[in-house]
Motif scaffolding. Structure first.
Motif, PDB file in Angstrom:
ATOM      1  N   ILE A   1      -1.452   0.141 -15.385  1.00  0.00           N
ATOM      2  CA  ILE A   1      -1.892   1.504 -15.167  1.00  0.00           C
ATOM      3  C   ILE A   1      -2.456   1.680 -13.756  1.00  0.00           C
ATOM      4  O   ILE A   1      -2.883   0.700 -13.139  1.00  0.00           O
ATOM      5  CB  ILE A   1      -3.002   1.930 -16.183  1.00  0.00           C
ATOM      6  N   ASN A   2      -2.490   2.909 -13.295  1.00  0.00           N
ATOM      7  CA  ASN A   2      -3.240   3.225 -12.087  1.00  0.00           C
ATOM      8  C   ASN A   2      -4.723   3.340 -12.481  1.00  0.00           C
ATOM      9  O   ASN A   2      -5.093   3.070 -13.624  1.00  0.00           O
ATOM     10  CB  ASN A   2      -2.707   4.528 -11.474  1.00  0.00           C
TER      11      ASN A   2
ATOM     12  N   LYS B   1       0.847  -1.198   0.000  1.00  0.00           N
ATOM     13  CA  LYS B   1       0.000   0.000   0.000  1.00  0.00           C
ATOM     14  C   LYS B   1       0.887   1.255   0.000  1.00  0.00           C
ATOM     15  O   LYS B   1       1.942   1.267   0.655  1.00  0.00           O
ATOM     16  CB  LYS B   1      -0.863  -0.031   1.282  1.00  0.00           C
ATOM     17  N   SER B   2       0.476   2.310  -0.689  1.00  0.00           N
ATOM     18  CA  SER B   2       1.255   3.560  -0.683  1.00  0.00           C
ATOM     19  C   SER B   2       1.512   4.014   0.748  1.00  0.00           C
ATOM     20  O   SER B   2       0.584   4.096   1.556  1.00  0.00           O
ATOM     21  CB  SER B   2       0.490   4.685  -1.379  1.00  0.00           C
TER      22      SER B   2
ATOM     23  N   ILE C   1     -10.139   5.920  -1.479  1.00  0.00           N
ATOM     24  CA  ILE C   1      -9.678   5.605  -0.120  1.00  0.00           C
ATOM     25  C   ILE C   1      -8.963   6.824   0.468  1.00  0.00           C
ATOM     26  O   ILE C   1      -9.030   7.067   1.673  1.00  0.00           O
ATOM     27  CB  ILE C   1      -8.703   4.377  -0.141  1.00  0.00           C
TER      28      ILE C   1
ATOM     29  N   MET D   1      -0.870  -3.825 -15.098  1.00  0.00           N
ATOM     30  CA  MET D   1      -1.968  -3.998 -14.154  1.00  0.00           C
ATOM     31  C   MET D   1      -3.198  -3.290 -14.684  1.00  0.00           C
ATOM     32  O   MET D   1      -3.091  -2.343 -15.474  1.00  0.00           O
ATOM     33  CB  MET D   1      -1.586  -3.479 -12.774  1.00  0.00           C
TER      34      MET D   1
ATOM     35  N   LYS E   1       4.841   4.559 -11.503  1.00  0.00           N
ATOM     36  CA  LYS E   1       3.491   4.066 -11.826  1.00  0.00           C
ATOM     37  C   LYS E   1       2.709   5.177 -12.503  1.00  0.00           C
ATOM     38  O   LYS E   1       2.345   6.176 -11.862  1.00  0.00           O
ATOM     39  CB  LYS E   1       2.790   3.634 -10.538  1.00  0.00           C
TER      40      LYS E   1
ATOM     41  N   VAL F   1      -1.983  -8.106  -9.753  1.00  0.00           N
ATOM     42  CA  VAL F   1      -3.421  -8.365  -9.566  1.00  0.00           C
ATOM     43  C   VAL F   1      -3.946  -7.421  -8.489  1.00  0.00           C
ATOM     44  O   VAL F   1      -3.387  -7.369  -7.383  1.00  0.00           O
ATOM     45  CB  VAL F   1      -3.642  -9.828  -9.113  1.00  0.00           C
TER      46      VAL F   1
ATOM     47  N   SER G   1     -11.345   0.716 -11.349  1.00  0.00           N
ATOM     48  CA  SER G   1     -10.415  -0.408 -11.506  1.00  0.00           C
ATOM     49  C   SER G   1     -11.213  -1.663 -11.846  1.00  0.00           C
ATOM     50  O   SER G   1     -12.439  -1.645 -11.865  1.00  0.00           O
ATOM     51  CB  SER G   1      -9.647  -0.621 -10.200  1.00  0.00           C
TER      52      SER G   1
ATOM     53  N   GLY H   1      -7.340  -4.837 -14.274  1.00  0.00           N
ATOM     54  CA  GLY H   1      -8.316  -5.865 -14.629  1.00  0.00           C
ATOM     55  C   GLY H   1      -7.786  -7.271 -14.773  1.00  0.00           C
ATOM     56  O   GLY H   1      -8.469  -8.140 -15.313  1.00  0.00           O
TER      57      GLY H   1
ATOM     58  N   MET I   1     -14.922  -1.455  -9.998  1.00  0.00           N
ATOM     59  CA  MET I   1     -15.291  -0.684  -8.808  1.00  0.00           C
ATOM     60  C   MET I   1     -14.645   0.697  -8.855  1.00  0.00           C
ATOM     61  O   MET I   1     -13.654   0.920  -9.555  1.00  0.00           O
ATOM     62  CB  MET I   1     -14.854  -1.423  -7.539  1.00  0.00           C
TER      63      MET I   1
HETATM   64  C1  LIG Z   1      -9.118  -0.089  -3.167  1.00  0.00           C
HETATM   65  C2  LIG Z   1      -7.930   0.311  -3.996  1.00  0.00           C
HETATM   66  C3  LIG Z   1      -6.876   1.012  -3.385  1.00  0.00           C
HETATM   67  C4  LIG Z   1      -5.760   1.387  -4.147  1.00  0.00           C
HETATM   68  N1  LIG Z   1      -4.736   2.038  -3.522  1.00  0.00           N
HETATM   69  C5  LIG Z   1      -3.611   2.348  -4.231  1.00  0.00           C
HETATM   70  C6  LIG Z   1      -2.498   2.937  -3.584  1.00  0.00           C
HETATM   71  O1  LIG Z   1      -2.470   3.158  -2.364  1.00  0.00           O
HETATM   72  N2  LIG Z   1      -1.421   3.257  -4.350  1.00  0.00           N
HETATM   73  C7  LIG Z   1      -1.361   2.994  -5.699  1.00  0.00           C
HETATM   74  O2  LIG Z   1      -0.337   3.290  -6.331  1.00  0.00           O
HETATM   75  N3  LIG Z   1      -2.404   2.411  -6.335  1.00  0.00           N
HETATM   76  C8  LIG Z   1      -3.523   2.072  -5.631  1.00  0.00           C
HETATM   77  N4  LIG Z   1      -4.566   1.451  -6.270  1.00  0.00           N
HETATM   78  C9  LIG Z   1      -4.482   1.147  -7.724  1.00  0.00           C
HETATM   79  C10 LIG Z   1      -4.068  -0.298  -7.976  1.00  0.00           C
HETATM   80  O3  LIG Z   1      -2.786  -0.558  -7.429  1.00  0.00           O
HETATM   81  C11 LIG Z   1      -4.072  -0.650  -9.490  1.00  0.00           C
HETATM   82  O4  LIG Z   1      -3.148   0.163 -10.164  1.00  0.00           O
HETATM   83  C12 LIG Z   1      -5.436  -0.464 -10.132  1.00  0.00           C
HETATM   84  O5  LIG Z   1      -6.481  -0.812  -9.254  1.00  0.00           O
HETATM   85  C13 LIG Z   1      -5.586  -1.274 -11.436  1.00  0.00           C
HETATM   86  O6  LIG Z   1      -5.520  -2.664 -11.212  1.00  0.00           O
HETATM   87  P1  LIG Z   1      -6.836  -3.589 -10.984  1.00  0.00           P
HETATM   88  O7  LIG Z   1      -7.794  -3.247 -12.088  1.00  0.00           O
HETATM   89  O8  LIG Z   1      -6.328  -5.007 -11.049  1.00  0.00           O
HETATM   90  O9  LIG Z   1      -7.384  -3.245  -9.653  1.00  0.00           O
HETATM   91  C14 LIG Z   1      -5.698   1.064  -5.532  1.00  0.00           C
HETATM   92  C15 LIG Z   1      -6.759   0.365  -6.126  1.00  0.00           C
HETATM   93  C16 LIG Z   1      -7.857  -0.017  -5.374  1.00  0.00           C
HETATM   94  C17 LIG Z   1      -8.967  -0.782  -6.056  1.00  0.00           C
END
Ligand SMILES: Cc1cc2nc3c(=O)[nH]c(=O)nc-3n(C[C@H](O)[C@H](O)[C@H](O)COP(=O)(O)O)c2cc1C
Length: 306
Positions: A194-195, A48-49, A74, A245, A168, A267, A219, A247, A70
């Motif tokens: 991607i973020n 987590k960041s 946060i 990253m 990122k 993931v 995401s 999906g 979703m």
């Molecule tokens: C609940 C949640 C919290 C996240 N918190 C962070 C974070 O603290 N720092 C960060 O760089 N990305 C954060 N992300 C982004 C994810 O690391 C990721 O880049 C993004 O969700 C795309 O991947 P996904 O589709 O598999 O979730 C967060 C994503 C979600 C869903």
């Protein structure tokens, strides 16, 4: 044909035992999932960041389900670097897989200071820079959508640490290839793509946004085609390792990002509905390689036919 294809990948100077990581913010600091799966079988974890000072995050509601995904806002809730050292470090130090520590600052100087402090702890195999957070000095606009500030943040961290730097990138830009170039020129060893995508959803009965912050980051599988497109655009232009990253929920979706040009995948949202997804993906990638008679997972990023 070997039944055990090579799954080892390198991200700059960092070697991962397999190409499946877990995304920052969706896996806490690893310990939270250690009773559910054997996390030592992951390619590594991205934490987590963390920020210099603890953050309480945004008021609820912070999360809402959307079609195939979703929205979250946060607000970077985390214990801060001192809380990280006190409560999270002991577990991470014992973990025998690479730990990529994700950092976020309010200013470019804060990123550099965090980089120095994290390096001195001796736990991080690499740093991931979350540049999708608000730049306090510039009215809260995300660092990662401004090329000048992106350069300032990444080059400041580059000077502050010898750890591999993974920037990122935010997908909320019109030209991801240009932002990738800026991050590379500033000294990134690798990129995460991607973020989340900025989104919004409305409760039509209450006539209010679902999320207290009004907007949030989208995401999950809904954003996968955007991730695939951005990874492909950057990978065909620059020879830089990419952690893909967006999906990824099963082996098929992981392979899609690897074929687009990613060296590894991470993931995120899928951990919330299937905590076993990352390990199922490791097995599924292995099976796919055997079926396709490919001996090395690193072949995939060079195998797309266009
Ligand atoms: C609940 C949640 C919290 C996240 N918190 C962070 C974070 O603290 N720092 C960060 O760089 N990305 C954060 N992300 C982004 C994810 O690391 C990721 O880049 C993004 O969700 C795309 O991947 P996904 O589709 O598999 O979730 C967060 C994503 C979600 C869903």
């Amino acid at each position: 044909m070997a039944q055990t294809p090579n799954l080892k990948v390198t991200i700059g100077t960092l070697t991962l035992p397999n190409p499946v990581l877990v995304c920052s913010g969706t896996y806490g600091f690893g310990e939270e999932f250690a009773d559910i799966i054997d996390i030592t079988k992951l390619g590594g974890i991205i934490t987590k960041s963390i920020t210099l000072r603890p953050k309480k995050g945004n008021p609820p509601q912070r999360i809402v389900e959307t079609p195939s995904g979703m929205l979250n806002a946060i607000g970077l809730q985390n214990p801060g670097i001192d809380g990280f050292i006190k409560d999270k470090l002991p577990f991470l130090k014992k973990l025998k897989i690479p730990v990529i520590v994700n950092i976020a600052g309010d200013t470019p100087d804060e990123y550099a200071e965090l980089a120095r402090r994290v390096e001195s702890l001796g736990v991080a195999a690499a740093l991931e820079l979350n540049i999708s957070c608000p730049n306090v000095k510039k009215g809260g606009i995300a660092f990662g959508i401004d090329p000048h500030v992106t350069f300032e943040v990444v080059s400041g961290v580059r000077k502050a640490t010898r750890l591999p730097v993974v920037t990122k990138l935010s997908p909320n830009v019109t030209d991801i290839v240009f932002l990738a170039k800026v991050a590379i020129d500033a000294g990134s060893d690798a990129l995460s793509l991607i973020n989340t995508l900025l989104g919004m959803s409305i409760d039509i009965q209450k006539m209010r946004p679902h999320i207290a912050n009004i907007t949030g980051g989208l995401s999950g599988p809904a954003i996968r085609p955007v991730a695939v497109r951005m990874i492909w655009q950057v990978a065909r232009t620059y020879d830089i390792p990419i952690i893909g990253m967006g999906g990824v929920e099963d082996a098929a979706s992981a392979v899609e990002l690897l074929l687009a040009g990613a060296s590894a995948v991470s993931v995120g949202t899928a951990n919330f509905y299937n905590p076993r997804a990352p390990l199922e993906i490791v097995d599924g990638i292995r099976k796919y390689l055997v079926e396709k008679r490919i001996e090395d997972v690193n072949e995939l990023r060079k195998s797309l036919k266009v």
